[in-house]
Write a protein that holds these residues in place. Structure first.
Motif, short mmCIF file in Angstrom:
data_model
loop_
_atom_site.label_atom_id
_atom_site.label_comp_id
_atom_site.label_asym_id
_atom_site.label_seq_id
_atom_site.Cartn_x
_atom_site.Cartn_y
_atom_site.Cartn_z
N ILE A 1 13.07 -4.65 12.25
CA ILE A 1 13.90 -3.80 11.39
C ILE A 1 14.18 -2.49 12.12
CG2 ILE A 1 14.00 -2.44 9.26
CD1 ILE A 1 14.19 -5.14 8.37
N ASP A 2 15.46 -2.18 12.29
CA ASP A 2 15.89 -0.93 12.92
C ASP A 2 16.41 -0.02 11.81
OD1 ASP A 2 17.12 1.13 14.33
OD2 ASP A 2 17.97 -0.20 15.85
N LEU A 3 15.68 1.04 11.52
CA LEU A 3 16.01 1.94 10.41
C LEU A 3 17.06 2.99 10.78
CD1 LEU A 3 12.39 2.68 9.09
CD2 LEU A 3 14.03 1.02 8.18
N ARG A 4 17.50 2.99 12.02
CA ARG A 4 18.44 4.03 12.45
C ARG A 4 19.83 3.83 11.84
NH1 ARG A 4 18.51 3.70 18.69
NH2 ARG A 4 18.58 1.47 18.14
N ARG A 5 20.55 4.95 11.74
CA ARG A 5 21.93 4.90 11.31
C ARG A 5 22.79 4.25 12.41
NH1 ARG A 5 20.49 10.12 11.18
NH2 ARG A 5 22.06 10.54 12.80
N PHE B 1 10.18 -5.59 3.37
CA PHE B 1 9.21 -6.29 2.54
C PHE B 1 9.64 -7.75 2.29
CE2 PHE B 1 7.82 -1.96 1.22
CZ PHE B 1 6.47 -2.11 1.55
N ASP B 2 10.92 -7.97 2.08
CA ASP B 2 11.39 -9.34 1.88
C ASP B 2 11.07 -10.21 3.09
OD1 ASP B 2 12.40 -8.67 -0.60
OD2 ASP B 2 14.48 -8.51 0.06
N GLY B 3 11.28 -9.66 4.28
CA GLY B 3 10.99 -10.43 5.49
C GLY B 3 9.51 -10.71 5.66
N LEU B 4 8.68 -9.72 5.37
CA LEU B 4 7.24 -9.91 5.51
C LEU B 4 6.71 -10.94 4.52
CD1 LEU B 4 5.83 -6.28 5.94
CD2 LEU B 4 6.57 -7.89 7.70
N ALA B 5 7.30 -10.97 3.33
CA ALA B 5 6.79 -11.83 2.26
C ALA B 5 7.41 -13.22 2.25
CB ALA B 5 7.02 -11.15 0.91
N ARG B 6 8.32 -13.48 3.15
CA ARG B 6 9.04 -14.76 3.15
C ARG B 6 8.08 -15.93 3.30
NH1 ARG B 6 13.11 -14.33 7.60
NH2 ARG B 6 13.91 -12.74 6.17
N GLU B 7 8.31 -16.96 2.50
CA GLU B 7 7.47 -18.16 2.57
C GLU B 7 7.59 -18.78 3.96
OE1 GLU B 7 5.33 -19.33 0.51
OE2 GLU B 7 5.75 -17.98 -1.18
N GLY B 8 6.46 -19.12 4.53
CA GLY B 8 6.46 -19.73 5.84
C GLY B 8 6.66 -18.76 6.98
N GLY B 9 6.65 -17.46 6.68
CA GLY B 9 6.85 -16.47 7.72
C GLY B 9 5.74 -16.52 8.76
N GLU B 10 6.13 -16.40 10.00
CA GLU B 10 5.18 -16.42 11.10
C GLU B 10 5.55 -15.34 12.11
OE1 GLU B 10 5.20 -20.28 12.83
OE2 GLU B 10 4.19 -21.25 11.13
N GLY B 11 4.62 -15.04 12.99
CA GLY B 11 4.88 -14.05 14.03
C GLY B 11 4.68 -12.63 13.55
N ALA B 12 4.80 -11.72 14.48
CA ALA B 12 4.60 -10.31 14.19
C ALA B 12 5.92 -9.67 13.76
CB ALA B 12 4.05 -9.60 15.42
N ALA B 13 5.81 -8.47 13.17
CA ALA B 13 6.98 -7.73 12.71
C ALA B 13 6.93 -6.31 13.24
CB ALA B 13 7.04 -7.72 11.18
N VAL B 14 8.10 -5.76 13.53
CA VAL B 14 8.23 -4.40 14.04
C VAL B 14 9.21 -3.64 13.15
CG1 VAL B 14 9.14 -2.97 15.91
CG2 VAL B 14 7.73 -4.95 16.44
N VAL B 15 8.86 -2.41 12.81
CA VAL B 15 9.80 -1.51 12.14
C VAL B 15 9.86 -0.23 12.96
CG1 VAL B 15 8.03 -0.55 10.58
CG2 VAL B 15 10.45 -0.42 9.97
N HIS B 16 11.07 0.30 13.14
CA HIS B 16 11.20 1.51 13.94
C HIS B 16 12.44 2.29 13.52
CE1 HIS B 16 14.67 0.82 16.70
NE2 HIS B 16 14.44 -0.45 16.41
N CYS B 17 12.46 3.56 13.94
CA CYS B 17 13.66 4.38 13.80
C CYS B 17 13.90 5.06 15.15
CB CYS B 17 13.52 5.37 12.64
SG CYS B 17 12.04 6.40 12.68
N ALA B 18 14.31 6.30 15.18
CA ALA B 18 14.56 6.96 16.46
C ALA B 18 13.27 7.41 17.12
CB ALA B 18 15.51 8.14 16.26
N ALA B 19 12.43 8.12 16.36
CA ALA B 19 11.17 8.62 16.90
C ALA B 19 9.96 7.87 16.35
CB ALA B 19 11.03 10.10 16.60
#
Length: 260
Positions: A58-62, A132-150
């Motif tokens: 997830i890229d939180l940047r504008r 949150f939807d992505g993290l909670a998805r049924e059958g979800g696997e692998g790691a997750a990253v969230v970031h913005c500019a800093a």
């Protein structure tokens, strides 16, 4: 987790925000990561990041931020979520640095206003929900990253909410948030940042004017939590009522990310 902060060459503030204890177990390390942008990621950084098994990003940047500093990572096979809302022709933090009365106190005031507004910006809400939807998805696997500019303000808010949903206590939520100040090594890089900003602005601001843009203070996150609580009773209720993280989703998240 002594190795929580990963010392990458061209990516600031990359770290694992798992490993914290909750009443139902410890958050699994190696599944939840947070950071700044990836525009300056080196080939060595990319190889390390590819080794983490990230499947959701997830890229939180504008959009204007993404245009100026497009990411060099992740690869196309990773699901990548961003949003087209919130574009700014002149970034608000740059506008706050312009004029004749810019002081450390005026920038602290800007940061206070930002944190009180950020939880209710439409594009932030959409991206926070997607996280949150992505993290909670049924059958979800692998790691997750969230970031913005800093990787400290928008990212700090959503990571704190993730911890709250998973049951991390307030002390550890604050500890992870404030770890940004160590991860970015503010005192080392502040002179460089002052020089770069002043050249771009045609200004001569003192270094401490730029400190809030590089680090965090407990009071910033407290302001975000305060406005969530004023509107919804608590940050957890904000996650429930605004982001759709109901008890059933919370239980799915705990099942996936907690180890007993």
């Amino acid at each position: 987790m002594e190795d929580r902060v990963k010392p990458l060459e061209g990516v600031r503030n990359f770290r694992d925000f798992g490993g914290y204890a909750t009443p139902n177990g410890v958050i699994r390390p190696g599944l939840l990561f947070r950071s700044g942008h990836y525009n300056e990621a080196t080939d060595k950084d990319v190889a390390f990041l590819d080794s983490l098994g990230v499947s959701y990003h997830i890229d939180l940047r504008r959009p204007d931020e993404r245009d100026r500093q497009p990411n060099r990572w992740p690869a196309e096979h990773v699901e990548q979520i961003s949003h087209e809302g919130g574009r700014e022709e002149v970034p608000a933090h740059i506008a706050a640095l312009q004029g004749d009365n810019v002081t450390p106190e005026s920038i602290e005031g800007y940061m206070t206003k930002y944190y009180r507004a950020a939880p209710f910006k439409e594009h932030h809400i959409a991206l926070f929900r997607a996280w949150f939807d992505g993290l909670a998805r049924e059958g979800g696997e692998g790691a997750a990253v969230v970031h913005c500019a800093a990787g400290k303000d928008r990212t700090g808010i959503i990571c704190a909410l993730t911890h709250i949903v998973l049951g991390v206590d307030e002390k550890d939520v604050a500890e992870d948030y404030i770890l940004t100040n160590e991860a970015v090594d503010i005192d080392r890089f502040l002179p460089e940042a002052r020089k770069r900003f002043n050249e771009a602005l045609g200004a001569n601001h003192e270094a401490d004017v730029y400190r809030p843009f590089m680090g965090v203070r407990d009071v910033y996150l407290e302001n975000a939590f305060e406005v969530m609580s004023d509107a919804h009773g608590s940050p957890r209720n904000y996650a429930r009522e605004v982001l759709g993280v109901d008890d059933e989703m919370g239980d799915r998240l705990k099942k996936r990310f907690l180890q007993t």
